[in-house]
Design a protein around this motif. Structure first.
Motif, short mmCIF file in Angstrom:
data_model
loop_
_atom_site.label_atom_id
_atom_site.label_comp_id
_atom_site.label_asym_id
_atom_site.label_seq_id
_atom_site.Cartn_x
_atom_site.Cartn_y
_atom_site.Cartn_z
N THR A 157 0.86 -1.19 0.00
CA THR A 157 0.00 0.00 0.00
C THR A 157 0.89 1.24 0.00
OG1 THR A 157 -0.05 0.10 2.40
CG2 THR A 157 -1.71 -1.29 1.32
N PRO A 158 0.30 2.41 -0.20
CA PRO A 158 1.12 3.64 -0.16
C PRO A 158 1.87 3.80 1.16
CG PRO A 158 -1.01 4.10 -1.14
CD PRO A 158 -1.09 2.70 -0.64
N THR A 159 1.36 3.18 2.25
CA THR A 159 2.03 3.31 3.55
C THR A 159 3.02 2.17 3.81
OG1 THR A 159 0.22 2.11 4.61
CG2 THR A 159 0.06 4.52 4.53
N GLY A 160 3.17 1.27 2.84
CA GLY A 160 4.17 0.22 2.99
C GLY A 160 3.64 -1.10 3.52
N GLU A 161 2.32 -1.25 3.69
CA GLU A 161 1.77 -2.52 4.15
C GLU A 161 1.72 -3.51 2.97
OE1 GLU A 161 1.26 -3.05 7.30
OE2 GLU A 161 1.87 -0.98 7.67
N ILE A 162 2.15 -4.74 3.22
CA ILE A 162 2.24 -5.74 2.15
C ILE A 162 0.84 -6.07 1.62
CG2 ILE A 162 2.80 -8.15 1.64
CD1 ILE A 162 5.18 -7.90 3.45
N GLU A 163 0.70 -6.03 0.27
CA GLU A 163 -0.54 -6.42 -0.39
C GLU A 163 -0.39 -7.78 -1.08
OE1 GLU A 163 -3.06 -2.53 -1.84
OE2 GLU A 163 -1.52 -3.31 -3.16
N LEU A 164 0.68 -7.94 -1.83
CA LEU A 164 0.85 -9.14 -2.65
C LEU A 164 2.29 -9.63 -2.58
CD1 LEU A 164 -0.16 -11.11 -4.93
CD2 LEU A 164 0.69 -9.42 -6.55
N LEU A 165 2.42 -10.96 -2.49
CA LEU A 165 3.73 -11.63 -2.55
C LEU A 165 3.62 -12.73 -3.60
CD1 LEU A 165 4.22 -12.09 1.28
CD2 LEU A 165 5.40 -10.41 -0.12
N LEU A 170 7.10 -16.67 -1.34
CA LEU A 170 6.59 -17.60 -0.34
C LEU A 170 7.45 -18.86 -0.30
CD1 LEU A 170 2.77 -17.24 -1.09
CD2 LEU A 170 4.12 -16.02 0.62
N GLU A 171 7.89 -19.33 -1.45
CA GLU A 171 8.74 -20.54 -1.48
C GLU A 171 10.11 -20.25 -0.88
OE1 GLU A 171 8.85 -21.65 -5.55
OE2 GLU A 171 6.88 -22.63 -5.54
N TYR A 172 10.64 -19.05 -1.11
CA TYR A 172 11.96 -18.73 -0.58
C TYR A 172 11.95 -18.72 0.95
CZ TYR A 172 16.34 -16.23 0.27
OH TYR A 172 17.58 -15.89 0.71
N PHE A 173 10.94 -18.05 1.54
CA PHE A 173 10.87 -17.95 2.99
C PHE A 173 10.16 -19.15 3.61
CE2 PHE A 173 11.24 -13.45 1.73
CZ PHE A 173 12.29 -13.06 2.54
N ASP A 174 9.37 -19.89 2.79
CA ASP A 174 8.54 -20.98 3.30
C ASP A 174 7.65 -20.48 4.43
OD1 ASP A 174 7.45 -23.47 3.47
OD2 ASP A 174 9.05 -24.32 4.71
N LYS A 175 7.01 -19.32 4.18
CA LYS A 175 6.10 -18.73 5.16
C LYS A 175 4.85 -18.25 4.44
CE LYS A 175 9.57 -17.16 8.52
NZ LYS A 175 10.08 -16.01 9.30
N THR A 176 3.80 -18.06 5.23
CA THR A 176 2.55 -17.56 4.67
C THR A 176 2.63 -16.03 4.56
OG1 THR A 176 1.55 -17.29 6.85
CG2 THR A 176 1.32 -19.44 5.77
N PRO A 177 1.75 -15.44 3.72
CA PRO A 177 1.72 -13.96 3.64
C PRO A 177 1.48 -13.32 4.99
CG PRO A 177 0.52 -14.92 1.81
CD PRO A 177 0.85 -16.05 2.72
N GLU A 178 0.64 -13.96 5.82
CA GLU A 178 0.36 -13.39 7.14
C GLU A 178 1.62 -13.35 8.01
OE1 GLU A 178 -1.32 -15.76 5.66
OE2 GLU A 178 -3.13 -14.65 5.11
N GLU A 179 2.46 -14.39 7.90
CA GLU A 179 3.69 -14.41 8.69
C GLU A 179 4.68 -13.35 8.21
OE1 GLU A 179 4.19 -19.04 10.04
OE2 GLU A 179 4.56 -18.53 7.94
N LEU A 180 4.67 -13.04 6.90
CA LEU A 180 5.63 -12.09 6.36
C LEU A 180 5.17 -10.64 6.50
CD1 LEU A 180 6.73 -14.00 3.15
CD2 LEU A 180 8.11 -13.56 5.18
N VAL A 181 3.91 -10.44 6.89
CA VAL A 181 3.42 -9.06 7.06
C VAL A 181 4.26 -8.33 8.10
CG1 VAL A 181 1.50 -7.73 8.00
CG2 VAL A 181 1.08 -9.44 6.24
N ASN A 182 4.64 -9.03 9.16
CA ASN A 182 5.43 -8.41 10.24
C ASN A 182 6.91 -8.64 10.03
OD1 ASN A 182 3.07 -7.57 11.62
ND2 ASN A 182 2.83 -9.66 12.44
#
Length: 858
Positions: A157-165, A170-182
């Motif tokens: 988003t314009p404020t830097g919140e993750i919208e799309l990965l 996801l394969e690189y980190f092996d994490k869900t989008p929710e886990e990568l938000v923080n």
């Protein structure tokens, strides 16, 4: 209007109808109960229905069958709630085509709130629906495209919140989008890079300037890799940021390459300055740019003096033209490098042989291309080669006089030289013998093995050794022993192979005769091995009880070693089975396992059986015979009932344990052996040592690793498992099948103490399998020992035996003390009389509470 009767209508009514019929939409009305009572002309024209067909519920035929239930349900809910409604559905045109429409309707109520009329419109939304479908398809294609991009894609988003990965993130980190938000509070970014990354992103979001940063990202396996992340803002028409697009690119390999390049440059500088060979750099015309001190010493010029000359100036005139032609090809790109051996003229006028490895170094924006030459002084080598050539001529004359076939080859195996004996044996030219792999020079049966051995030696550099048959000029094949060795230079590189082929045909014939004479001995050995295998009582060690598992644990620990093992336990507990298990899990498992029952051997033949005898050693010794120890050489010998060995045989066995050698009966030469000894007994060897019937030194040699096999009465958990095992084993052997085991038999086996241990259980089961004819296996209780109660309480007989042994031991010691007048040590002491160490005897005297003073005056 369509809902009014035909005839004259008021002027206002005709005007309203005209308006309704001409408005660019499909309009209709219905009564309070939802029954249609009017459709404008556009509605009727679109559907191709008449007013009469459409009134009431006739309009439903124009709705797509898949959408009609949903539309009617929505209409009924609106009738009940008296609220406007809208619903989307497919509406049939007069030509039969269905198009998407938006159905809208609102109620008209009187002052009391009662519905007077429903008015509705149908609006064509086909184009909008197609646009929405196209947009969804486009978004899916874009998402698929983003997921297939060979890189990481992130939108915020314009404020830097993750919208799309995308998927690669996801394969690189092996994490869900929710886990990568923080991500700011996680370990996704290396701790050393996190603060600067957050600061750079915050600055980009605040200013709208492009974001660019290199940092390390933590992969799913915990490894951090370098990424170069660039972010750009997407703006609307007013210039406002509506989204950020970030593209992290893996640059870990580039970073490593840069680091490697830096180290390479350092190494290059170090090599140039400290190299043990000469290094010279020149421009494309051969003018020297830089030289190291080794090159300067090689040609006798200083660096300043070399800057005034060129490569051609130093090169001997015999090599100048050829050298410059190679340099020209190098500069023109016709070759990447070249190597040349030539002579340089030194400043003092002498010449030096050098081996030059010359290459063209690509230029950069700041440094033009230049030529690099690595020069090695090979003057001594050239002199040695000249001397070697002279020496080789002399050797060639010598090789031709050797009474054998001599062959030399290149490092790749190509024939270089054949001595005169080779040419005479085959009566062929060197050219004909060069293709020996496809000729009849080697017997067809030996050719594949010869080629394989030859190829392996060429590839590994290991000596070549093989025996094969070579075809003589008269067509006769004779056996030759061929051995080849590689000649290496100082660097270890193979420069030539030398082969010597020796005629061993006569030896092979003699060996064949010897093999035939040894066939009888071989067959005897095979029969012995078969007898040993037949003596194997059990196929497996069966049981899971704690006592048995303790035995197996000790077996696994001692098996890989060569230590002597002493197995003790009652008769029938499977001591030989334990010994075989140790052998099969040892490094000697592929060699012989020889079992000897010491109690079954006649006293007069024990030594002959164990150690063998020479021809004529005693009456009836018609030929040499190998003993059990020689048959077990390299393997394991199992001495069962070791406590029954006579003392003189114990002495010979002790020598085997101490010195690993023995002498055959009637022999004078010691026989060296390598054999592991496993002994077993059901006797108390410590008591036998005390009473002098078993040598203490032999006992301690054998008792390196003791294993106590528990009796079956202490393995109650294993009884039923053994029962099932032996029933299956003997039933299969006798071609029978039992569906179950009689319950009474199970209880009988559980309660019985099994004085004869596993051997008794095995015999009972085998006997019962023979006589059982039912589907159920059962055992006659009369077959079990009637005196089981006495055996089931082993403590009493064990104490009784112990008391008897103690009385016997006390009597033996007291007799010895009486004969030595109470003296233990010394040549005439009681210890010497009993053949035991004085310390051992003192310990037994103290334990048995014997008063030595009583015998001093006797």
């Amino acid at each position: 209007m369509a809902s009014l009767p035909h005839g004259e209508e008021p002027g206002d009514g005709q005007d309203i109808r005209l308006v309704v019929d001409t408005i660019p939409t499909l309009a209709w009305s219905a009564g309070p109960d939802g029954s249609a009572d009017f459709f404008n002309q556009r509605w009727l024209d679109y559907t191709g229905l008449s007013a009469k067909q459409a009134l009431g519920s006739g309009w439903e035929v124009a709705i797509h069958p898949d959408d009609l239930p949903r539309i009617l349900e929505t209409f009924r809910e609106a009738l009940n709630s008296v609220k406007p409604y809208e619903v989307e559905g497919r509406f049939r045109r007069f030509d039969g085509e269905f198009r998407w429409f938006l159905f809208r309707a609102s109620p008209l109520c009187d002052e009391s709130g009662k519905v007077v009329k429903w008015y509705g419109t149908n609006t064509d939304i086909e184009d909008r629906k197609r646009a929405e479908d196209a947009l969804r398809s486009h978004e899916q294609n874009l998402r698929l495209l983003v997921d297939t991009i060979p890189g990481h894609v992130v939108t915020t988003t314009p404020t830097g919140e993750i919208e799309l990965l995308n998927r690669r993130v996801l394969e690189y980190f092996d994490k869900t989008p929710e886990e990568l938000v923080n991500w700011r509070a996680s370990d996704a970014i290396h701790p050393d890079d996190l603060a600067l990354t957050i600061a750079a992103l915050t600055r980009a979001i605040q200013t709208g300037e492009p974001y660019e940063r290199e940092h390390r990202l933590r992969r799913a396996d915990g490894a951090y890799r370098w990424f170069h992340t660039r972010g750009l803002a997407l703006r609307d028409k007013e210039g406002r940021i509506v989204r950020w697009y970030l593209l992290p690119i893996d640059v870990d390999d580039r970073r490593r390459a840069e680091e490697a390049l830096r180290k390479s440059e350092e190494r290059w500088r170090s090599v140039f300055e400290n190299s043990a060979i000469g290094v010279a750099l020149s421009d494309l015309n051969g003018r020297f740019l830089a030289t190291n001190h080794v090159f300067q010493a090689m040609v006798g010029y200083t660096e300043e003096e070399l800057r005034a000359v060129s490569f051609p100036d130093l090169t001997h005139e015999d090599y100048r033209q050829a050298n410059w032609a190679l340099v020209t090809e190098l500069v023109e790109g016709k070759r990447r490098q070249f190597q040349i051996e030539k002579r340089y003229r030194r400043k003092d006028g002498s010449s030096v042989w050098v081996s030059n490895n010359v290459s063209l170094v690509p230029g950069t924006e700041r440094v033009p291309r230049f030529i690099m030459a690595l020069s090695e002084d090979i003057t001594q080598r050239k002199r040695a080669e000249e001397a070697l050539r002279s020496h080789e001529q002399n050797l060639r004359l010598l090789v031709d006089t050797i009474p054998g076939l001599v062959v030399t080859t290149t490092p790749a195996g190509e024939i270089e030289h054949l001595n005169r004996q080779v040419l005479e044996y085959f009566d062929k030219t060197p050219e004909e013998l060069a293709n020996w792999r496809t000729s009849d020079a080697i017997h067809p049966d030996d050719l594949p093995l010869t080629i394989a051995a030859f190829t392996r030696s060429i590839q590994t550099g290991e000596p070549y050794e093989v025996e094969h048959r070579l075809r003589r000029a008269d067509g006769v094949y004779r056996w030759f022993y061929a051995r080849g060795l590689a000649l290496r230079d100082k660097e270890g590189s193979i420069v030539r192979w030398y082969y010597l082929l020796t005629d061993v045909d006569d030896r092979r014939r003699a060996e064949e005769a010897l093999r035939k004479s040894e066939a009888l001995l071989h067959n005897e050995n095979v029969v012995l091995r078969e007898q040993i295998d037949e003596a194997f009582m059990f196929e497996e060690i069966v049981g899971t009880s704690a006592g048995l598992q303790g035995v197996l644990s000790r077996v696994m620990k001692v098996a890989p070693t060569d230590s002597s093992v002493l197995i003790s336990g009652e008769t029938g507990t499977g001591k030989e089975l334990v010994a075989r298990a140790i052998h099969k899990r040892s490094r000697r498992s592929q060699r012989a396992f020889v079992s000897v029952n010491c109690a079954a051997l006649a006293q007069s033949l024990i030594s002959s059986e164990l150690f063998g005898h020479e021809k004529g050693a005693f009456t009836g010794a018609m030929q040499r015979r190998l003993g059990r120890f020689e048959l077990a050489n390299g393997g394991t010998i199992f001495l069962d009932e070791i406590g029954e060995l006579p003392l003189d045989t114990q002495v010979a066995l002790l020598r085997v344990l101490q010195e690993r050698e023995f002498e055959r009966v009637g022999g004078t030469q010691p026989v060296k052996i390598d054999v592991r000894i496993i002994a077993a007994t059901n006797r108390d060897l410590e008591a036998a040592v005390a009473n002098g019937t078993f040598r203490p030194d032999l006992y301690y040699r054998l008792n390196v690793f003791p294993i106590q096999v528990p009796p079956l009465r202490e393995r109650q958990d294993d009884v039923l498992m053994l029962l099932e095992y032996f029933v299956h084993r003997f039933a299969q052997k006798m071609g029978k099948h039992f569906g179950k085991i009689d319950k009474r038999t199970v209880e009988l086996f559980r309660s019985y103490p099994w004085p004869g241990n596993i051997r008794e259980l095995q015999n009972v089961v085998e006997r019962s399998v023979i006589v059982s004819s039912d589907d159920a296996f059962s055992v006659d209780a009369a077959w079990l020992s009637k005196d089981s109660r006495r055996v089931s309480s082993p403590q009493k007989p064990e104490f009784a035996v112990a008391d008897e042994d103690a009385r016997r031991e006390r009597q033996i010691i007291e007799d010895a003390l009486a004969g030595s007048r109470g003296r233990v040590s010394g040549a005439n002491g009681a210890a010497a009389r009993l053949g035991v160490p004085p310390s051992t005897l003192e310990h037994r005297i103290k334990k048995l509470r014997i008063r030595k003073s009583h015998f001093k005056l006797s």
